[in-house]
Scaffold this motif. Structure first.
Motif, short mmCIF file in Angstrom:
data_model
loop_
_atom_site.label_atom_id
_atom_site.label_comp_id
_atom_site.label_asym_id
_atom_site.label_seq_id
_atom_site.Cartn_x
_atom_site.Cartn_y
_atom_site.Cartn_z
N GLN A 4 0.82 -1.20 0.00
CA GLN A 4 0.00 0.00 0.00
C GLN A 4 0.87 1.26 0.00
O GLN A 4 0.55 2.25 -0.66
N ALA A 5 1.97 1.22 0.72
CA ALA A 5 2.88 2.37 0.77
C ALA A 5 3.46 2.66 -0.61
O ALA A 5 3.54 3.83 -1.03
N ILE A 6 3.84 1.63 -1.35
CA ILE A 6 4.38 1.81 -2.70
C ILE A 6 3.30 2.30 -3.64
O ILE A 6 3.53 3.16 -4.50
N LYS A 64 16.22 5.93 -0.26
CA LYS A 64 17.59 5.45 -0.17
C LYS A 64 18.45 6.04 -1.29
O LYS A 64 19.62 6.32 -1.08
N ASP A 65 17.86 6.17 -2.46
CA ASP A 65 18.59 6.72 -3.60
C ASP A 65 17.60 7.39 -4.54
O ASP A 65 16.51 6.87 -4.78
N THR A 88 15.08 4.43 -5.19
CA THR A 88 15.13 3.23 -4.37
C THR A 88 14.59 3.66 -3.01
O THR A 88 15.12 4.59 -2.40
N VAL A 89 13.50 3.03 -2.59
CA VAL A 89 12.82 3.45 -1.37
C VAL A 89 12.57 2.26 -0.45
O VAL A 89 12.61 1.11 -0.87
N ILE A 100 12.11 1.93 -8.20
CA ILE A 100 11.05 2.47 -9.04
C ILE A 100 11.73 3.32 -10.09
O ILE A 100 12.57 4.16 -9.77
N THR A 101 11.37 3.13 -11.35
CA THR A 101 11.93 3.91 -12.44
C THR A 101 10.81 4.62 -13.17
O THR A 101 9.80 4.01 -13.53
N ILE A 102 10.99 5.92 -13.40
CA ILE A 102 10.01 6.74 -14.10
C ILE A 102 10.69 7.32 -15.34
O ILE A 102 11.75 7.93 -15.23
N LEU A 103 10.07 7.13 -16.50
CA LEU A 103 10.58 7.71 -17.74
C LEU A 103 9.72 8.90 -18.11
O LEU A 103 8.50 8.79 -18.22
N VAL A 104 10.36 10.04 -18.30
CA VAL A 104 9.66 11.28 -18.68
C VAL A 104 10.11 11.62 -20.08
O VAL A 104 11.28 11.94 -20.33
N THR A 105 9.18 11.54 -21.05
CA THR A 105 9.46 11.90 -22.43
C THR A 105 8.63 13.14 -22.77
O THR A 105 7.77 13.53 -21.98
#
Length: 112
Positions: A4-6, A64-65, A88-89, A100-105
Motif C-alpha cells: 500500500q505504501a508503494i 535510499k537513492d 530506491t525506497v 522504481i523507475t520513471i521515464l519522462v518523455t
C-alpha cells in the motif's frame, strides 16, 4: 503494508500539483518538466522537489537513492530529450529496498 505504501508513492509521483480537488499541493512537479528547458540544472531542481514532496506527504517512505539522468536520442547532443528518474525506497526502516523507475518523455510519463 509495504504494498500500500508503494501504491501511495506511485499515486503521489503521477499526480500533478493542482490536480486534486481541495488538495492543490498534493503531487509532484514531474509533469511540469515536460515543458521546461531540459538544462543541466533541471535534474537538481527536480530531485529536490520530489524529495520534499515525498517527505511532506509520505513521511513513512525512506528514500535510499534518487537519481535523475538525462538521455539523448542522438549521442552528439549534450542535453537529452528524456529524463529517467530512478528511486530506491523503503516503506519502513525494516522494509526491503524497492526500485522504481520513471521515464519522462516529451509526451508521456511512465512508471516502469
Amino acid at each position: 503494508t509495504e504494498e500500500q505504501a508503494i501504491s501511495n508513492l506511485k499515486n503521489l509521483l503521477l499526480t500533478r500539483k493542482g490536480e486534486r480537488y481541495l488538495m492543490p499541493n498534493f503531487g509532484t512537479d514531474i509533469y511540469d518538466t515536460l515543458f521546461e528547458n531540459n538544462t543541466e540544472d533541471l535534474p537538481v531542481i527536480l530531485r529536490d522537489s520530489i524529495s520534499a514532496d515525498i517527505a511532506f506527504w509520505l513521511p513513512y517512505i525512506i528514500i535510499k537513492d534518487l537519481t535523475i539522468t538525462q538521455n539523448s536520442k542522438y549521442e552528439s547532443e549534450p542535453i537529452g530529450h528524456m529524463l529517467q528518474i530512478s528511486l530506491t525506497v523503503q516503506a519502513s526502516s525494516k522494509g526491503a529496498n524497492i526500485p522504481i523507475t520513471i521515464l519522462v518523455t516529451p509526451s508521456t510519463i511512465t512508471i516502469v
